[in-house]
Write a protein that holds these residues in place. Structure first.
Motif, PDB file in Angstrom:
ATOM      1  N   LEU A   2      25.782  26.443  46.235  1.00 30.57           N
ATOM      2  CA  LEU A   2      26.635  25.519  45.486  1.00 30.57           C
ATOM      3  C   LEU A   2      25.783  24.319  45.103  1.00 30.57           C
ATOM      4  O   LEU A   2      25.282  23.598  45.967  1.00 30.57           O
ATOM      5  N   GLU A   3      25.608  24.139  43.787  1.00 34.80           N
ATOM      6  CA  GLU A   3      24.845  23.005  43.269  1.00 34.80           C
ATOM      7  C   GLU A   3      25.747  22.204  42.335  1.00 34.80           C
ATOM      8  O   GLU A   3      26.168  22.714  41.290  1.00 34.80           O
TER       9      GLU A   3
ATOM     10  N   ALA B 204      31.909  37.565  46.376  1.00 36.46           N
ATOM     11  CA  ALA B 204      31.503  36.271  46.920  1.00 36.46           C
ATOM     12  C   ALA B 204      31.866  35.191  45.919  1.00 36.46           C
ATOM     13  O   ALA B 204      31.255  35.102  44.843  1.00 36.46           O
ATOM     14  N   LEU B 205      32.860  34.376  46.245  1.00 31.50           N
ATOM     15  CA  LEU B 205      33.373  33.375  45.315  1.00 31.50           C
ATOM     16  C   LEU B 205      33.639  32.062  46.033  1.00 31.50           C
ATOM     17  O   LEU B 205      33.993  32.047  47.221  1.00 31.50           O
ATOM     18  N   ILE B 206      33.487  30.964  45.283  1.00 32.22           N
ATOM     19  CA  ILE B 206      33.815  29.629  45.790  1.00 32.22           C
ATOM     20  C   ILE B 206      35.011  29.121  45.002  1.00 32.22           C
ATOM     21  O   ILE B 206      35.002  29.121  43.767  1.00 32.22           O
ATOM     22  N   PHE B 207      36.053  28.673  45.725  1.00 32.92           N
ATOM     23  CA  PHE B 207      37.279  28.215  45.089  1.00 32.92           C
ATOM     24  C   PHE B 207      37.552  26.749  45.408  1.00 32.92           C
ATOM     25  O   PHE B 207      37.318  26.286  46.530  1.00 32.92           O
ATOM     26  N   ASP B 208      38.087  26.056  44.422  1.00 33.80           N
ATOM     27  CA  ASP B 208      38.578  24.685  44.598  1.00 33.80           C
ATOM     28  C   ASP B 208      39.880  24.754  45.394  1.00 33.80           C
ATOM     29  O   ASP B 208      40.820  25.447  44.992  1.00 33.80           O
TER      30      ASP B 208
ATOM     31  N   ALA C 194      37.889  28.759  40.201  1.00 34.33           N
ATOM     32  CA  ALA C 194      36.604  29.175  40.769  1.00 34.33           C
ATOM     33  C   ALA C 194      35.521  28.184  40.371  1.00 34.33           C
ATOM     34  O   ALA C 194      35.515  27.650  39.258  1.00 34.33           O
ATOM     35  N   LEU C 195      34.599  27.927  41.296  1.00 36.63           N
ATOM     36  CA  LEU C 195      33.472  27.033  41.045  1.00 36.63           C
ATOM     37  C   LEU C 195      32.217  27.871  40.773  1.00 36.63           C
ATOM     38  O   LEU C 195      32.094  29.002  41.248  1.00 36.63           O
TER      39      LEU C 195
ATOM     40  N   LEU D 147      28.186  29.393  35.156  1.00 41.49           N
ATOM     41  CA  LEU D 147      29.571  29.824  35.049  1.00 41.49           C
ATOM     42  C   LEU D 147      29.990  30.571  36.307  1.00 41.49           C
ATOM     43  O   LEU D 147      29.177  31.285  36.921  1.00 41.49           O
ATOM     44  N   PRO D 148      31.255  30.453  36.701  1.00 43.33           N
ATOM     45  CA  PRO D 148      31.750  31.272  37.819  1.00 43.33           C
ATOM     46  C   PRO D 148      31.623  32.749  37.475  1.00 43.33           C
ATOM     47  O   PRO D 148      31.900  33.171  36.348  1.00 43.33           O
TER      48      PRO D 148
END
Length: 320
Positions: A79-80, A120-124, A175-176, A297-298
Motif C-alpha cells: 500500500l503506497e 488479495a484486496l485492500i478495502f476502505d 477498493a484501494l 488502479l485497484p
C-alpha cells in the motif's frame, strides 16, 4: 489436490451447512431476512467456526531494513499512498489470518487475502455506517472467503467487497490501489518503507498450509461451472472491474494497454500456494495496473474459476 497439512485435512472432514436456521445460534445478531443470495446452498462451512481464523487489527511494523528471516521472493501486499510511508503486508501472515484491519492517517482500511481463490484486496473501511471492523466467518461462497463486520455482523463477499447477508446487504466497499509484489521489490523501491511485524500467534509463519493448491485440477468446495475458453479453473487472471486478463498472456507480453488501462508484469515473486515453504514457490511474477495518467488502479490477481463464478457476465481479455 496435493494438500498435506493437517489444517486442510480438517477442513475436508467438517460437514458443510447451508441452512440459516442452523447458523442462528452462532450468529444471533445477523439479520438473515436480508440477503442478496438466492441459493443458500452456495454458502458452505469451510471448517473453522466464526473467528476460527483470527483476523488482526492494528499490527506493529518494522523498518524494511530491519526485516530478517523472510525470503526476498516472498509476496507482500503493498500500500503506497501520497505523503505516507509505504507499507507491506507479508502473505506469510495473511495466509493464516486472511484479514488485517489497519489505519494510516485518517484512512481506515482492511487488507484481505483469500487463499482458496487467491484474491488479495485492500478495502476502505469508512462507510456511511461508520468505520467497520472485519473478521472471518469461516464460511465460503464459490470458494471465496465470506467476511463479516463486527458492528452489524453482516456477511461480505471478500472478492467483491459486497455485503451479501444482513443489515448492510447491498453495500459495497471501495477498493484501494494495492498490489502484490516480492519483499525484495518493495525494499528496493521503498528503502524507508515499513513491513508488518510477525503477529503474536502460534502459527508456522512462512509455511503454506495449502501446498500444491494452485496446480490442483479443481478448487476446494466449488461446484460451479468451469471457466470458459478452455482456461484452467486455477489459472490466475488479472481482474480489473469486470474484465479478466489471463496472467499467462500478460507474462508473455510483459506489458498490455487495453480497455483504457495498462497492465505490466515483472518476474521475481514466489507463489504462496505452491510449495510448503512459501519463499520456494515457483515464480508467478507481480502485476501493476495503471490508468492513462500512470495512477495505480485497484485490481486483483485471482483464480479463473472465482472470476467466472462472481462475474459470470464478465469480459475475458484473450487478445484474439
Amino acid at each position: 489436490m496435493r494438500l498435506i497439512v493437517s489444517l486442510f485435512v480438517w477442513l475436508l472432514t467438517v460437514p458443510a451447512s447451508a441452512d440459516p436456521e442452523f447458523w442462528r445460534h452462532e450468529w444471533p445478531r445477523t439479520d438473515f431476512s436480508r440477503s442478496s443470495v438466492e441459493n443458500w446452498g452456495e454458502i458452505l462451512s469451510g471448517g473453522p467456526p466464526k473467528d476460527g481464523i483470527p483476523a488482526l487489527s492494528n499490527p506493529d511494523f518494522l523498518p524494511v531494513a530491519a526485516v530478517s528471516g523472510i525470503n526476498g521472493r516472498e509476496p507482500v501486499i503493498t500500500l503506497e499512498l501520497a505523503d505516507e510511508v509505504p507499507r507491506a503486508y507479508p502473505i506469510r501472515y495473511l495466509i493464516w489470518h486472511e484479514i488485517v484491519n489497519d489505519r494510516l492517517g485518517d484512512l481506515a482500511y482492511a487488507v484481505t487475502f483469500c487463499p482458496l481463490c487467491n484474491s488479495a484486496l485492500i478495502f476502505d473501511r469508512r462507510t456511511d455506517h461508520g468505520i467497520l471492523t472485519f473478521g472471518v466467518t469461516g464460511k465460503l461462497r464459490n470458494s471465496d472467503m465470506v467476511m463479516y463486520d463486527r458492528e452489524t455482523e453482516s456477511w461480505w463477499q471478500q472478492a467483491e467487497g459486497r455485503a451479501i447477508v444482513g443489515a448492510l446487504t447491498g453495500m459495497r466497499l471501495a477498493a484501494l490501489p494495492g498490489w502484490m509484489e516480492s519483499l525484495d521489490a518493495f525494499r528496493s523501491r521503498n528503502p524507508d518503507g515499513l513491513v508488518m511485524a510477525e503477529p503474536d500467534h502460534a502459527r508456522p509463519y512462512g509455511r503454506n498450509p495449502y501446498r500444491g493448491y494452485d496446480t490442483a485440477s479443481r478448487p476446494f468446495l466449488y461446484s460451479g461451472e468451469p471457466p470458459p475458453h478452455g482456461i484452467a479453473p486455477l489459472a490466475r487472471v488479472v481482474r480489473v472491474a469486470d474484465r479478466a486478463w489471463p496472467l499467462e498472456r500478460l507474462a508473455r507480453a510483459r506489458r498490455l494497454t487495453e480497455a483504457e488501462v495498462t497492465l505490466s508484469w515483472e518476474q521475481g515473486v514466489a507463489s504462496a500456494l505452491d510449495t510448503e515453504e512459501i519463499g520456494m514457490g515457483r515464480d508467478i511474477g507481480s502485476v501493476r495496473v495503471q490508468d492513462a495518467q500512470g495512477r495505480d488502479l485497484p485490481h486483483d490477481v485471482m483464480f479463473a474459476f472465482a472470476f467466472h463464478a462472481l462475474w459470470p457476465q464478465g469480459t475475458w481479455m484473450l487478445g484474439r
